[in-house]
Write a protein that holds these residues in place. Structure first.
Motif, short mmCIF file in Angstrom:
data_model
loop_
_atom_site.label_atom_id
_atom_site.label_comp_id
_atom_site.label_asym_id
_atom_site.label_seq_id
_atom_site.Cartn_x
_atom_site.Cartn_y
_atom_site.Cartn_z
N ILE A 48 14.75 -20.47 0.90
CA ILE A 48 14.14 -21.69 1.45
C ILE A 48 15.10 -22.84 1.20
CG2 ILE A 48 12.23 -23.34 1.17
CD1 ILE A 48 10.51 -21.01 0.13
N VAL A 49 15.22 -23.75 2.16
CA VAL A 49 15.97 -24.99 1.92
C VAL A 49 14.99 -26.15 2.09
CG1 VAL A 49 17.97 -26.40 2.55
CG2 VAL A 49 18.02 -23.92 2.95
N ALA A 50 14.91 -27.01 1.07
CA ALA A 50 13.89 -28.07 1.09
C ALA A 50 14.32 -29.25 0.24
CB ALA A 50 12.58 -27.51 0.54
N LYS A 51 13.56 -30.33 0.38
CA LYS A 51 13.75 -31.49 -0.50
C LYS A 51 12.80 -31.38 -1.68
CE LYS A 51 14.99 -34.58 3.18
NZ LYS A 51 14.42 -35.45 4.20
N ASN A 52 13.19 -32.00 -2.78
CA ASN A 52 12.32 -32.03 -3.95
C ASN A 52 11.35 -33.20 -3.78
OD1 ASN A 52 11.07 -32.16 -6.39
ND2 ASN A 52 12.93 -31.94 -7.60
N SER A 53 10.37 -33.01 -2.89
CA SER A 53 9.49 -34.12 -2.51
C SER A 53 8.52 -34.51 -3.62
CB SER A 53 8.69 -33.74 -1.26
OG SER A 53 9.57 -33.53 -0.19
N GLY A 54 8.21 -33.59 -4.52
CA GLY A 54 7.20 -33.88 -5.54
C GLY A 54 5.81 -33.85 -4.93
N GLY A 55 4.80 -33.96 -5.78
CA GLY A 55 3.41 -33.96 -5.30
C GLY A 55 2.92 -32.56 -4.96
N GLN A 56 1.67 -32.49 -4.56
CA GLN A 56 1.01 -31.19 -4.31
C GLN A 56 1.14 -30.73 -2.85
OE1 GLN A 56 -0.29 -28.93 -6.43
NE2 GLN A 56 0.71 -30.31 -7.88
N ALA A 57 1.22 -31.68 -1.92
CA ALA A 57 1.06 -31.35 -0.50
C ALA A 57 2.06 -30.31 -0.01
CB ALA A 57 1.18 -32.63 0.34
N THR A 58 3.28 -30.31 -0.56
CA THR A 58 4.30 -29.37 -0.07
C THR A 58 4.80 -28.45 -1.20
OG1 THR A 58 6.06 -31.00 -0.40
CG2 THR A 58 5.04 -30.91 1.79
N TYR A 59 4.07 -28.44 -2.32
CA TYR A 59 4.49 -27.60 -3.45
C TYR A 59 4.18 -26.12 -3.20
CZ TYR A 59 5.43 -26.08 -8.21
OH TYR A 59 5.95 -25.43 -9.31
N GLY A 60 3.28 -25.83 -2.28
CA GLY A 60 2.84 -24.45 -2.02
C GLY A 60 4.01 -23.51 -1.77
N LYS A 61 5.00 -23.97 -1.03
CA LYS A 61 6.13 -23.08 -0.72
C LYS A 61 6.97 -22.79 -1.96
CE LYS A 61 9.15 -26.89 0.81
NZ LYS A 61 8.21 -28.00 0.87
N ILE A 62 7.03 -23.76 -2.88
CA ILE A 62 7.81 -23.58 -4.11
C ILE A 62 7.11 -22.54 -5.00
CG2 ILE A 62 8.71 -24.77 -6.17
CD1 ILE A 62 9.99 -25.81 -3.61
N ALA A 63 5.79 -22.68 -5.11
CA ALA A 63 5.01 -21.74 -5.92
C ALA A 63 5.05 -20.34 -5.29
CB ALA A 63 3.57 -22.23 -6.04
N ALA A 64 4.94 -20.29 -3.96
CA ALA A 64 4.96 -19.00 -3.27
C ALA A 64 6.34 -18.34 -3.43
CB ALA A 64 4.63 -19.20 -1.79
N ALA A 65 7.40 -19.13 -3.37
CA ALA A 65 8.76 -18.59 -3.54
C ALA A 65 8.90 -17.99 -4.94
CB ALA A 65 9.79 -19.69 -3.33
N ARG A 66 8.33 -18.66 -5.92
CA ARG A 66 8.39 -18.15 -7.31
C ARG A 66 7.68 -16.80 -7.39
NH1 ARG A 66 6.97 -22.64 -9.75
NH2 ARG A 66 4.75 -22.25 -9.71
N GLN A 67 6.50 -16.71 -6.77
CA GLN A 67 5.74 -15.45 -6.78
C GLN A 67 6.55 -14.32 -6.17
OE1 GLN A 67 2.68 -15.03 -8.07
NE2 GLN A 67 2.76 -17.16 -8.72
#
Ligand SMILES: NC(=O)c1ccc[n+]([C@@H]2O[C@H](COP(=O)([O-])OP(=O)(O)OC[C@H]3O[C@@H](n4cnc5c(N)ncnc54)[C@H](OP(=O)(O)O)[C@@H]3O)[C@@H](O)[C@H]2O)c1
Length: 254
Positions: free
Chosen positions: A194-213
């Motif tokens: 995934i390529v993304a910005k470190n936007s912070g907050g909850q609204a777009t964190y789902g992809k970061i958590a899913a990538a970790r899983q």
């Protein structure tokens, strides 16, 4: 009534505008850059388009007898934040900033930090990969030179013209995104990175958590340098700061 200009373009700016409007004692204008074709409805009057640099913004503040400037722009919108700090100084109008903290890595995250889109392209490497680009249309163009990869590109507005690569899928969507949906998307599209910005907050964190899983690498843009001004990390803290700012002097103990 005190007059307030909120520099927006974020969910928090919209929420803050609604919260401050509910007080009934502020004359609030929200400013948008005008980049999004169908911006969501806003709870206060909106002005749209650039001011013409820091001096232009300072002139606007003076012309509209503004009492308070609030920078609630996106953490990667560094130019407008720098202009806001400078305009505040020129016009002698106090400034507060809503600065959403970035995400911090936790166990299991596989992050590669880069400074910009060019560096992100380099970090993808030579081997063909399935890449999920969760970026604005300004940053996506850089990936054209790495046409060996397959791309899934999610953006708020269409990528026009489309990326000149043989394999690209476009998804038009606006957050928030749930972790379960992000995981399903990453799996269905067989994403490797995934390529993304470190936007912070909850609204777009789902992809970061899913990538970790899923053990997927995330190439994250480092946060840009922003001017040091009095700031709050979220809407509630900012509303309290504004409370303090507009309270009569005797209430503040002055
Ligand atoms: N960058 C991102 O990743 C991102 C993501 C989501 C939302 N946004 C939002 O999109 C807007 C533009 O972002 P950007 O990255 O292009 O910003 P930027 O590079 O910092 O700003 C470029 C220029 O756009 C104008 N501008 C930016 N925000 C404005 C606002 N709220 N009101 C009036 N003019 C504005 C200013 O023009 P003048 O110099 O002529 O005044 C500024 O110099 C911001 O409001 C930001 O909150 C950005």
């Amino acid at each position: 009534m005190k007059t307030v200009l909120i520099l927006g373009g974020t969910t928090e700016a919209r929420q803050l505008a609604a919260r401050l409007a509910a007080r009934g004692d502020l004359d609030i204008t929200l400013s948008l850059a005008g980049r999004t074709e169908n911006p969501v409805a806003q709870p206060v009057p909106v002005r749209t388009g650039g001011f013409g640099g820091a001096q232009g913004l300072a002139d606007w503040l003076a012309g509209h007898k503004t009492d308070l400037l609030i920078d609630a722009t996106h953490p990667y919108a560094a130019r407008i934040s720098a202009n806001a700090a400078e305009a505040s100084r020129i016009a002698g109008v106090p400034i507060l900033a809503l600065r959403r903290p970035g995400w911090e890595p936790v166990d299991g995250d596989r992050w590669t930090l880069v400074d910009d889109a060019e560096a992100a392209v380099d970090a993808l490497g030579e081997e063909p990969r399935r890449v999920f680009l969760a970026l604005g249309r300004q940053e996506v163009a850089a990936f054209e030179r790495a046409h060996q990869h397959g791309y899934v590109i999610r953006s708020v507005d269409p990528i026009e013209p489309p990326l000149g690569v043989p394999d690209a899928t476009y998804i038009l969507a606006r957050g928030p995104f749930r972790e379960a949906d992000e995981r399903a998307l990453l799996e269905a599209q067989k994403i490797d990175v995934i390529v993304a910005k470190n936007s912070g907050g909850q609204a777009t964190y789902g992809k970061i958590a899913a990538a970790r899983q899923l053990g997927i690498e995330v190439i994250l843009f480092r946060r840009p340098q922003l001017p040091e001004v009095l700031s709050a990390p979220d809407v509630t803290a900012m509303a309290e700061m504004v409370d303090h700012f507009v309270a009569p002097a005797e209430k503040r103990g002055v």
